[in-house]
Structure formats: C-alpha cells, structure tokens
Design a protein around this motif. Sequence first.
Motif, PDB file in Angstrom:
ATOM      1  N   SER A   1       7.097   5.439 -12.672  1.00 23.75           N
ATOM      2  CA  SER A   1       6.241   5.506 -11.484  1.00 23.75           C
ATOM      3  C   SER A   1       4.931   4.767 -11.711  1.00 23.75           C
ATOM      4  N   ILE A   2       4.335   4.951 -12.885  1.00 27.92           N
ATOM      5  CA  ILE A   2       3.084   4.249 -13.212  1.00 27.92           C
ATOM      6  C   ILE A   2       3.343   2.748 -13.323  1.00 27.92           C
ATOM      7  N   PHE A   3       4.458   2.374 -13.939  1.00 28.61           N
ATOM      8  CA  PHE A   3       4.809   0.959 -14.046  1.00 28.61           C
ATOM      9  C   PHE A   3       5.002   0.344 -12.659  1.00 28.61           C
ATOM     10  N   ASN A   4       5.651   1.082 -11.749  1.00 24.70           N
ATOM     11  CA  ASN A   4       5.835   0.593 -10.383  1.00 24.70           C
ATOM     12  C   ASN A   4       4.494   0.431  -9.668  1.00 24.70           C
ATOM     13  N   LEU A   5       3.563   1.330  -9.940  1.00 22.58           N
ATOM     14  CA  LEU A   5       2.222   1.203  -9.375  1.00 22.58           C
ATOM     15  C   LEU A   5       1.562  -0.080  -9.871  1.00 22.58           C
ATOM     16  N   VAL A   6       1.697  -0.358 -11.161  1.00 21.35           N
ATOM     17  CA  VAL A   6       1.151  -1.588 -11.738  1.00 21.35           C
ATOM     18  C   VAL A   6       1.826  -2.814 -11.095  1.00 21.35           C
ATOM     19  N   CYS A   7       3.124  -2.736 -10.886  1.00 25.24           N
ATOM     20  CA  CYS A   7       3.855  -3.850 -10.250  1.00 25.24           C
ATOM     21  C   CYS A   7       3.376  -4.081  -8.823  1.00 25.24           C
TER      22      CYS A   7
ATOM     23  N   VAL B   1       0.846  -1.200   0.000  1.00 25.96           N
ATOM     24  CA  VAL B   1       0.000   0.000   0.000  1.00 25.96           C
ATOM     25  C   VAL B   1       0.882   1.250   0.000  1.00 25.96           C
ATOM     26  N   PHE B   2       1.939   1.239   0.811  1.00 24.77           N
ATOM     27  CA  PHE B   2       2.892   2.354   0.842  1.00 24.77           C
ATOM     28  C   PHE B   2       3.487   2.592  -0.545  1.00 24.77           C
ATOM     29  N   MET B   3       3.889   1.513  -1.226  1.00 21.13           N
ATOM     30  CA  MET B   3       4.486   1.649  -2.555  1.00 21.13           C
ATOM     31  C   MET B   3       3.466   2.178  -3.568  1.00 21.13           C
ATOM     32  N   MET B   4       2.216   1.768  -3.437  1.00 25.90           N
ATOM     33  CA  MET B   4       1.173   2.276  -4.331  1.00 25.90           C
ATOM     34  C   MET B   4       0.996   3.780  -4.129  1.00 25.90           C
ATOM     35  N   ILE B   5       0.959   4.208  -2.883  1.00 27.08           N
ATOM     36  CA  ILE B   5       0.785   5.634  -2.579  1.00 27.08           C
ATOM     37  C   ILE B   5       1.992   6.437  -3.061  1.00 27.08           C
ATOM     38  N   MET B   6       3.199   5.960  -2.758  1.00 33.46           N
ATOM     39  CA  MET B   6       4.408   6.700  -3.123  1.00 33.46           C
ATOM     40  C   MET B   6       4.592   6.804  -4.636  1.00 33.46           C
ATOM     41  N   ASN B   7       4.341   5.717  -5.354  1.00 39.05           N
ATOM     42  CA  ASN B   7       4.504   5.768  -6.802  1.00 39.05           C
ATOM     43  C   ASN B   7       3.419   6.601  -7.465  1.00 39.05           C
ATOM     44  N   SER B   8       2.212   6.585  -6.914  1.00 40.28           N
ATOM     45  CA  SER B   8       1.158   7.467  -7.430  1.00 40.28           C
ATOM     46  C   SER B   8       1.559   8.919  -7.209  1.00 40.28           C
ATOM     47  N   GLY B   9       2.063   9.208  -6.008  1.00 40.21           N
ATOM     48  CA  GLY B   9       2.511  10.567  -5.705  1.00 40.21           C
ATOM     49  C   GLY B   9       3.662  11.012  -6.591  1.00 40.21           C
ATOM     50  N   ALA B  10       4.608  10.109  -6.833  1.00 38.61           N
ATOM     51  CA  ALA B  10       5.749  10.458  -7.695  1.00 38.61           C
ATOM     52  C   ALA B  10       5.276  10.751  -9.124  1.00 38.61           C
ATOM     53  N   ALA B  11       4.379   9.928  -9.641  1.00 42.26           N
ATOM     54  CA  ALA B  11       3.867  10.153 -10.997  1.00 42.26           C
ATOM     55  C   ALA B  11       3.165  11.506 -11.077  1.00 42.26           C
ATOM     56  N   LEU B  12       2.349  11.820 -10.073  1.00 43.05           N
ATOM     57  CA  LEU B  12       1.641  13.104 -10.066  1.00 43.05           C
ATOM     58  C   LEU B  12       2.607  14.274  -9.917  1.00 43.05           C
ATOM     59  N   LEU B  13       3.644  14.094  -9.096  1.00 40.75           N
ATOM     60  CA  LEU B  13       4.638  15.155  -8.929  1.00 40.75           C
ATOM     61  C   LEU B  13       5.352  15.450 -10.239  1.00 40.75           C
ATOM     62  N   TYR B  14       5.829  14.395 -10.915  1.00 42.02           N
ATOM     63  CA  TYR B  14       6.532  14.612 -12.179  1.00 42.02           C
ATOM     64  C   TYR B  14       5.596  15.132 -13.261  1.00 42.02           C
ATOM     65  N   LEU B  15       4.327  14.764 -13.191  1.00 34.92           N
ATOM     66  CA  LEU B  15       3.366  15.193 -14.207  1.00 34.92           C
ATOM     67  C   LEU B  15       2.922  16.637 -13.999  1.00 34.92           C
ATOM     68  N   PHE B  16       2.577  16.974 -12.754  1.00 38.25           N
ATOM     69  CA  PHE B  16       2.004  18.295 -12.486  1.00 38.25           C
ATOM     70  C   PHE B  16       2.932  19.237 -11.720  1.00 38.25           C
ATOM     71  N   GLY B  17       4.016  18.724 -11.169  1.00 38.79           N
ATOM     72  CA  GLY B  17       4.896  19.553 -10.372  1.00 38.79           C
ATOM     73  C   GLY B  17       6.297  19.665 -10.935  1.00 38.79           C
ATOM     74  N   ALA B  18       6.413  19.584 -12.254  1.00 39.66           N
ATOM     75  CA  ALA B  18       7.737  19.643 -12.882  1.00 39.66           C
ATOM     76  C   ALA B  18       8.467  20.934 -12.522  1.00 39.66           C
ATOM     77  N   ASP B  19       7.729  22.039 -12.436  1.00 42.11           N
ATOM     78  CA  ASP B  19       8.363  23.314 -12.081  1.00 42.11           C
ATOM     79  C   ASP B  19       8.976  23.257 -10.683  1.00 42.11           C
ATOM     80  N   LEU B  20       8.278  22.609  -9.768  1.00 43.19           N
ATOM     81  CA  LEU B  20       8.779  22.458  -8.403  1.00 43.19           C
ATOM     82  C   LEU B  20      10.050  21.609  -8.390  1.00 43.19           C
ATOM     83  N   VAL B  21      10.043  20.521  -9.158  1.00 45.42           N
ATOM     84  CA  VAL B  21      11.224  19.650  -9.240  1.00 45.42           C
ATOM     85  C   VAL B  21      12.390  20.426  -9.855  1.00 45.42           C
ATOM     86  N   LEU B  22      12.115  21.203 -10.895  1.00 42.53           N
ATOM     87  CA  LEU B  22      13.170  21.968 -11.566  1.00 42.53           C
ATOM     88  C   LEU B  22      13.769  23.054 -10.679  1.00 42.53           C
TER      89      LEU B  22
END
Length: 129
Positions: A60-66, A21-42
């Motif tokens: 991140s999405i692949f890890n969620l599927v895994c 469950v932790f991995m599902m949450i973290m990978n979902s969060g990472a995918a959303l961060l890279y998708l919508f928070g690229a400016d923050l990462v940069l």
Amino acid sequence: MNEEKTQIHKNRHGCLTAYLVFMMIMNSGAALLYLFGADLVLQGMPNMPEWSFPVLIIMSIFNLVCAVSLFRWKKWGFWGFLASGIIVIIVNLSIGLSTASALGGIVGIAILYGVLQIGKENKGWPQLD
C-alpha cells in the motif's frame, strides 16, 4: 533548471488527476487499515495469516509512492503499480481470496492505463519521463 522548464509545459487531464488523487487516498487508507485495523480485518477473514499484514502495508505504501511518482510525471510509477499488482495477486490467492477477488487489483491498473490515454495534447502517457 531544464527539468523545471519542461514540467511547466506538461498538462494533466482532469480524469488523470482525479484518479491519481483517488489512488493516493485509497492506498493511504489501506495502509492505515492494515496497520491499525488488523483486528477488524481478522473479523472478516479469521484465517488471514499474520505475515500478510506487513506485506500488504508495504504494498500500500509502495502504491502511494507510485501514485505520487506518476503525479510527478515518472513512468516508473506505472510499472511499479503493475509489479505491486502481481505481488498482491499472489498474496491474495495465498490468503484464501477467490481468483476473481485476487485479480481485482489488475482492474485498477487497467483503469490507470486507460486514464493515462485520455486526452489529445494533454494525454498523460506520452508526457511521462
């Protein structure tokens, strides 16, 4: 129907459930961060190349599927995490992260393997299909 019958008798250790469950949450969060928070990462990594964002989103999405596949007792989910980890190490090194930071994802895979070994009759690894 046979598959449903075998799944009923499988028992997952609580630590494995929590980690998946932790991995599902973290990978979902990472995918959303890279998708919508690229400016923050940069802001933190101004030299991060643009090509790395789609790659990291896909990983991140692949890890969620895994993680979901492991939750459904599929062994390929573990091997998917391992393959993804190798790809992410290469990406992390190429975007300028230190070797220690780049190898950090392998720690998560080692923890996953360890959690799959916890328990006696409800040990996760032998129950995977």
